[in-house]
Each structure stands twice: as C-alpha cells, then as structure tokens.
Design an enzyme around this catalytic site. Structure first.
Site, short mmCIF file in Angstrom:
data_model
loop_
_atom_site.label_atom_id
_atom_site.label_comp_id
_atom_site.label_asym_id
_atom_site.label_seq_id
_atom_site.Cartn_x
_atom_site.Cartn_y
_atom_site.Cartn_z
N HIS A 265 4.98 35.08 10.60
CA HIS A 265 4.18 33.68 10.71
C HIS A 265 4.09 33.14 12.18
CE1 HIS A 265 5.10 33.19 6.14
NE2 HIS A 265 6.19 33.65 6.60
N SER B 213 -11.03 33.65 37.35
CA SER B 213 -12.10 32.53 36.60
C SER B 213 -12.66 32.17 38.21
CB SER B 213 -11.20 31.52 36.24
OG SER B 213 -12.30 30.30 36.34
N LYS C 165 -6.26 31.45 37.26
CA LYS C 165 -6.30 32.13 35.90
C LYS C 165 -6.43 33.50 36.08
CE LYS C 165 -8.33 30.74 32.40
NZ LYS C 165 -9.33 30.41 31.53
N GLU D 44 -9.32 41.24 25.15
CA GLU D 44 -10.32 40.42 24.52
C GLU D 44 -11.49 41.00 24.06
OE1 GLU D 44 -10.27 35.81 25.94
OE2 GLU D 44 -10.32 37.17 27.62
#
Ligand code: ARG
Length: 501
Positions: free
Chosen positions: A196, A317, A323, A330
């Site tokens: 979980h 970024s 970043k 992704e």
C-alpha cells in the site's frame, strides 16, 4: 509515371503541378490547395482533394506510406517464391534467374535510399513488382504466379513481426543483465519494502531488483511462445483458397525459416493472431517497464531521495534551477499507455471480420510498427537507467529503520521465543509500536523496561531481531529477501541465461 516520378520529396514543392501525376497532386493539394468547392457532393471535406473522389480513394487505399517498412521481407519472400516456382517447373529457370537478379537489384536500390512512393501503386508489394517490371520487362509478371497479395502480405508481415520479437528478446536480455549486475552489487543494501506504499518490512535492494528480473523473464517467455506459434508460412495460400499450380509450400516455408506451412488457406490469409500476440506481449512488457519507471520517479523525488538519476536520462527545468526531472522514466511510463492503445486498435480492427481477407486488415501494421518503436526505446532507456542510476543506500536504510519496519519481526519473536499465539503477539506489538511512535523513536531504541511494561515475557534477546539487518537476514525462505537467498537467485539466474546460448 515511373515510381521515381512520384518521389515523396516533391511534397514540399509549391510549383503548380499537373494533377495527372496523382500521387504528387494529392500531396500538393493537401498542403497548399485548400479550396472551398461548396457545390461538390463532397463539399464538407472534398475541397482539399483537387481530383475529387478518385484521389480520395487513392489516398485511403494506399498503405505504402507505412508498409514500405516491409520491403526487405517482401523481397525475401519473393525470392523464395520464385525459386520454388522454378524448382517446381511452374516457370522457366531462365525467367526465374532474371527475376532473382531484378529483385536483388531492387534490394540494393531500396537499401541505398528512399523508396519512391506512388499512391497509385498502393503498397510495397506493387512497388516492388512495378520496379521489377521496369528493370526486366514483362517477364516480371511471372513472379505473381500461384500467389496473391493476400498470402504475400501475411507472409511479409509474419517475417517482420518475427524479427521484431527477436529484437525485443535481445533488448530484454540486456535489461535482465543490467538488473543482475545491480542486484549483485546491492544484495545486502536495505530499503523499506512497501505494501500500500506504506513501510511494511525491510527488504534488500537486490531482492527488489530481482523482482523485475522475473517479470522480464516472463515477458521473454511470452514473446518466445508467440514466436513459436507465429512460425508457420502462409505463402501459397494464394488469395484464400489455395492454388491449382503444383507449388511446394514446404520448400518456401523452409527457405523463409518457417517451421512448416500453415494448414488452412482461409485462415492463412486472415489470421493476424501473430500481430496481436506481439502487441499483447508488448503491452504486458510495457506494464512491467512502466511499474519500474514509476518506482524510479517516486524514488527520485526529494521526499524519498532513494536514487539520483543520471544526467543522461534526466532534464532540467527552464525555470526552476534546482530541478532534475526524471523524463526518461516518465516517458517509459507514458509509452506503455500508447502501446496498450496500439493493442486495442488491432483488437478492434480484427473483431467481427468475416473470412477471409478484408481490407480492414491493412490497418494491422501501423499499431504494430508504433508499438515496436516505443517498446524498443523504452527497453533501451530503462536498461540505461538501471545501469547508471545511483542508489542512495544510506537514505534507504535510514527510512527502513524509521518506519517500524521490524514490527513483524518483534511479533514473530514473541511467537517463537515467548510462546504467544500470533494474534496475541500482533496485539502486543501494536501497543509497543504506539509507545515508540509517542516517544518519537524506533523500536530498537526503546528500553527493555518499556517492552516489559506491555508484556513481561520480553527479554534482552529481543534486540537481536529489531535491527533491519537481522530482519532481512532472517527471511531466508526460498525466494525470500535475505542476502543469502538473493545471491542464490542471482547465481541461478546467471546460469539460466548462460544456458540459453
Ligand atoms: N496492402 C494490402 C494489405 O496490407 C495488401 C493486400 C491487398 N489485397 C487485396 N486483395 N487487396 O493488407
């Protein structure tokens, strides 16, 4: 019009052209001549087609823009077919020799550059035949004896998908090897195991990585299984009913490295199970890639901080200098959606088609081509990331130690050493965890008296099982997370891979 007249490179020209050169005409009209002919029967959408319905038909009918990918398979299958025709004395050996020479020349031409596309010639099969006619004259027409484009495309596409399966297998093998190397390196590194996505029990990183090794092993076996089923030759089924010519299907099957000819001509020309098998195996494989990609995305986030992704698979970024985005991971995750979509597309195309061939089936290729490109890239990107990712094992261990991940070990100790029934041990453990939580410390940091305040049967020996190292070492059942087990799994896996060669 010759094929080369219709070279695709003309599509950017804005010179007005004669629309007799229809292939070019369509392209030009699509790009430039957006007229508004409201009086046409096709008034809503026909304006872009300078030639009206016939050019619409040409465009919807043509598969050359995508099936040109099959040119090598098409030539290979034709070479086998013509050799068989000559051996079976269906055509003269001399004619066969000329056809073979012509086909080899086409292979050189197509291999050297762009295939000149002509929508009038519809597909790759007609392009090869038209070029052959240009090179050797009317004798080229003998090649199509005892065959149809229906068995031809079924054969070409099987050959292509078979190669695709072999490429995926090689890619997955490289990924498995990368996982094995990193698992071996981290057989002892500890991180929290989750259920979980809640800290559950400590596990070893090697064990976690080997879980993916198992998934990719199953994927490879799915592709291998599909390949075996695919490996029958439809060539010679002709249009749908077979042929009256005395062909030898065993011969062409053997020349094309198929195990045997297909048994039913109707099925041969209308079966696309092999493409669906590929797409379904690809979908399953992409789900595994996507799950691993998702782990990398989560692990690379600051709250987790389990990994530093390599610069080579990340981007910065443009606005937030701190970043480092896990773009490759992704996109692997994203691509799985497109691969599953490609699978759905062919499922829906095939659903409800009566025997035998229908033109709907021409739409079988784009989803397979797209899925294969996406899968190949995803496997390559994942292999690179697995090889290069830096695991922050200090951070993993700290989190494993902070989440009461050894609570089950304490409960098991109560059962084993103090003789409590498991349910009671579970209850006692819950009370101790609550106490540690309130004190803001880990289980191993609680003094013995605190344990004994909950259950007096707890002794000093309990501390032996409260460390994460003791926890993972104890889970040495077959397939368990203990380093000794993980190393055994790695050895077995390496042996299995070595045995494949
Ligand atoms: N381009 C077609 C395809 O990909 C080839 C088969 C055409 N056969 C026919 N009878 N029209 O399916």
């Amino acid at each position: 019009m010759t094929i080369s007249d219709a070279a695709f490179s003309c599509s950017v020209s804005d010179e007005p052209l004669s629309h007799a050169d229809s292939a070019i005409g369509i392209i030009i009209s699509r790009n430039i001549r957006i007229t508004n002919r409201t009086s046409d029967s096709n008034s809503m959408w026909g304006g872009r087609f300078a030639d009206g319905p016939s050019s619409i038909m040409r465009e919807i009918n043509a598969s050359i823009p995508f099936d040109k990918k099959l040119w090598q398979q098409d030539i290979r299958a034709s070479l086998a077919h013509v050799a068989m025709l000559a051996e079976c004395q269906i055509i003269e050996a001399e004619d066969a020799t000329r056809i073979i020479r012509g086909l080899n020349q086409i292979a050189e031409e197509f291999g050297a550059g762009e295939i000149a596309e002509d929508l009038d010639l519809e597909d790759i099969h007609m392009h090869v035949e038209a070029r052959l006619t240009e090179i050797i004259g009317p004798v080229a027409g003998r090649l199509h004896t005892a065959r149809s484009r229906n068995d031809q495309v079924a054969t070409d596409f099987r050959l292509w998908v078979r190669d695709a399966m072999d490429q995926v297998d090689a890619g997955l093998l490289a990924l498995q090897n990368a996982l094995l190397d990193r698992a071996e390196e981290h057989a002892e590194s500890i991180l929290p195991g989750f259920t979980h996505l809640q800290s559950a029990q400590p596990v070893t990183l090697g064990h976690h990585l080997m879980a993916y090794f198992e998934m990719f092993a199953r994927d490879r076996s799915r592709f291998a299984d599909a390949r075996q089923r695919l490996n029958e030759s439809p060539l010679g089924a002709a249009a749908l009913a077979g042929t009256g010519f005395p062909i030898d299907r065993e011969k062409t099957a053997a020349m094309l490295d198929f195990d045997r000819p297909t048994a039913n001509s109707l099925d041969s020309v209308s079966d696309r199970d092999f493409a669906l098998d590929y797409l379904m195996a690809a979908t399953q494989c992409s789900l595994h890639l996507s799950r691993l990609a998702e782990e990398l995305v989560i692990w690379a986030s600051q709250p987790f901080g389990f990994v530093d992704l390599p610069d080579s698979y990340s981007t910065g970024s443009s606005i937030m200098p701190q970043k480092r985005n896990p773009d490759a991971a992704e996109l692997v995750r994203g691509h799985s959606g497109r691969i599953a979509g490609a699978m759905q597309a062919l499922v829906m195309t095939m659903k409800g088609l009566p025997l035998a061939y229908s033109k709907d089936m021409q739409d079988d290729k784009p989803p397979v081509f797209e899925a294969h490109d996406l899968l190949g890239l995803s496997i390559a990107a994942m292999t690179g990331m697995v090889q290069e990712v830096a695991f922050r094992t200090d951070r993993m261990r700290a989190l494993a130690e902070s989440g009461f991940a050894t609570a089950t070990d304490f409960a098991d100790w109560l059962v084993r050493e103090a003789g409590l029934p498991f349910r009671e041990a579970h209850h006692v453990t819950g009370a101790v965890v609550a106490m540690a939580e309130e004190a803001g410390c880990g289980l191993a940091d609680l003094e013995l008296s605190r344990f004994q305040s909950v259950d007096e049967r707890v002794t000093e020996a309990v501390y032996d099982v409260l460390s994460v190292d003791a926890s993972v070492a104890s889970r040495s059942s077959y397939g368990g997370t203990a380093p000794v087990q993980v190393r055994a799994q790695i050895v077995a896996a390496r042996q299995k891979l070595a045995g494949e060669n």
